[in-house]
Design a protein around this motif. Structure first.
Motif, PDB file in Angstrom:
ATOM      1  N   GLY A  40      52.997 121.796  57.094  1.00 44.10           N
ATOM      2  CA  GLY A  40      52.952 120.502  56.440  1.00 44.10           C
ATOM      3  C   GLY A  40      54.362 119.978  56.244  1.00 44.10           C
ATOM      4  O   GLY A  40      55.348 120.722  56.331  1.00 44.10           O
ATOM      5  N   TRP A  41      54.474 118.701  56.002  1.00 46.68           N
ATOM      6  CA  TRP A  41      55.773 118.065  55.802  1.00 46.68           C
ATOM      7  C   TRP A  41      55.567 116.924  54.819  1.00 46.68           C
ATOM      8  O   TRP A  41      54.592 116.174  54.909  1.00 46.68           O
ATOM      9  N   PHE A  42      56.502 116.734  53.860  1.00 48.84           N
ATOM     10  CA  PHE A  42      56.445 115.608  52.928  1.00 48.84           C
ATOM     11  C   PHE A  42      57.851 115.069  52.710  1.00 48.84           C
ATOM     12  O   PHE A  42      58.801 115.831  52.539  1.00 48.84           O
ATOM     13  N   GLY A  43      57.986 113.766  52.714  1.00 47.94           N
ATOM     14  CA  GLY A  43      59.261 113.105  52.435  1.00 47.94           C
ATOM     15  C   GLY A  43      59.143 111.629  52.713  1.00 47.94           C
ATOM     16  O   GLY A  43      58.047 111.091  52.891  1.00 47.94           O
ATOM     17  N   THR A  44      60.276 110.953  52.785  1.00 49.06           N
ATOM     18  CA  THR A  44      60.254 109.520  53.070  1.00 49.06           C
ATOM     19  C   THR A  44      59.968 109.298  54.552  1.00 49.06           C
ATOM     20  O   THR A  44      60.178 110.195  55.388  1.00 49.06           O
ATOM     21  N   LEU A  85      53.029 112.318  54.228  1.00 49.52           N
ATOM     22  CA  LEU A  85      52.541 113.684  54.096  1.00 49.52           C
ATOM     23  C   LEU A  85      51.870 113.996  55.419  1.00 49.52           C
ATOM     24  O   LEU A  85      50.847 113.405  55.750  1.00 49.52           O
ATOM     25  N   HIS A  86      52.470 114.863  56.197  1.00 48.46           N
ATOM     26  CA  HIS A  86      51.995 115.209  57.534  1.00 48.46           C
ATOM     27  C   HIS A  86      51.409 116.616  57.451  1.00 48.46           C
ATOM     28  O   HIS A  86      52.101 117.566  57.111  1.00 48.46           O
ATOM     29  N   LEU A  87      50.132 116.731  57.761  1.00 52.43           N
ATOM     30  CA  LEU A  87      49.464 118.025  57.756  1.00 52.43           C
ATOM     31  C   LEU A  87      48.918 118.312  59.138  1.00 52.43           C
ATOM     32  O   LEU A  87      48.369 117.433  59.791  1.00 52.43           O
TER      33      LEU A  87
END
Length: 86
Positions: free
Chosen positions: A66-70, A59-61
Motif C-alpha cells: 500500500g502507499w499513502f501520501g499527496t 491511498l493506493h492498495l
C-alpha cells in the motif's frame, strides 16, 4: 454512483465508470467545486490519470502493498522509479 452523501462528505465508487471523456471532465469539475465548497470527497477509481489530476491525496492498495501520501508525492515516487502507477 454515490454510496453515501452527507453534508461534509461524499463517498464515490468508480464515479466515471461508463462515462465518455467529456462527461468525466464535467463530473470532475463538479466534484472540484464541491471540494472547494468544503465537501470532503473519497473516491475509489481505476481511472488513475483522472484521479491523480484531481486528487490532493492518494491511498493506493494492491495485493501486496500500500502507499499513502499527496498526489504530487505519488507521481514523483513513480517517476523516480521510472514506472507508471498501475
Amino acid at each position: 454512483r454515490a454510496l453515501c452523501a452527507a453534508v461534509d462528505l461524499l463517498l464515490l465508487d468508480e464515479p466515471t465508470a461508463g462515462l465518455d471523456p467529456e462527461a468525466s471532465a464535467a463530473l470532475y469539475q463538479t466534484l472540484l467545486q464541491l471540494n472547494r465548497a468544503g465537501v470532503t470527497l473519497i473516491s475509489v477509481s481505476h481511472d488513475l490519470s483522472g484521479a491523480l489530476a484531481n486528487a490532493t491525496h492518494v491511498l493506493h492498495l494492491d495485493h501486496h502493498s500500500g502507499w499513502f501520501g499527496t498526489a504530487a508525492q505519488y507521481r514523483a515516487d513513480f517517476e523516480q522509479k521510472g514506472a507508471t502507477p498501475l
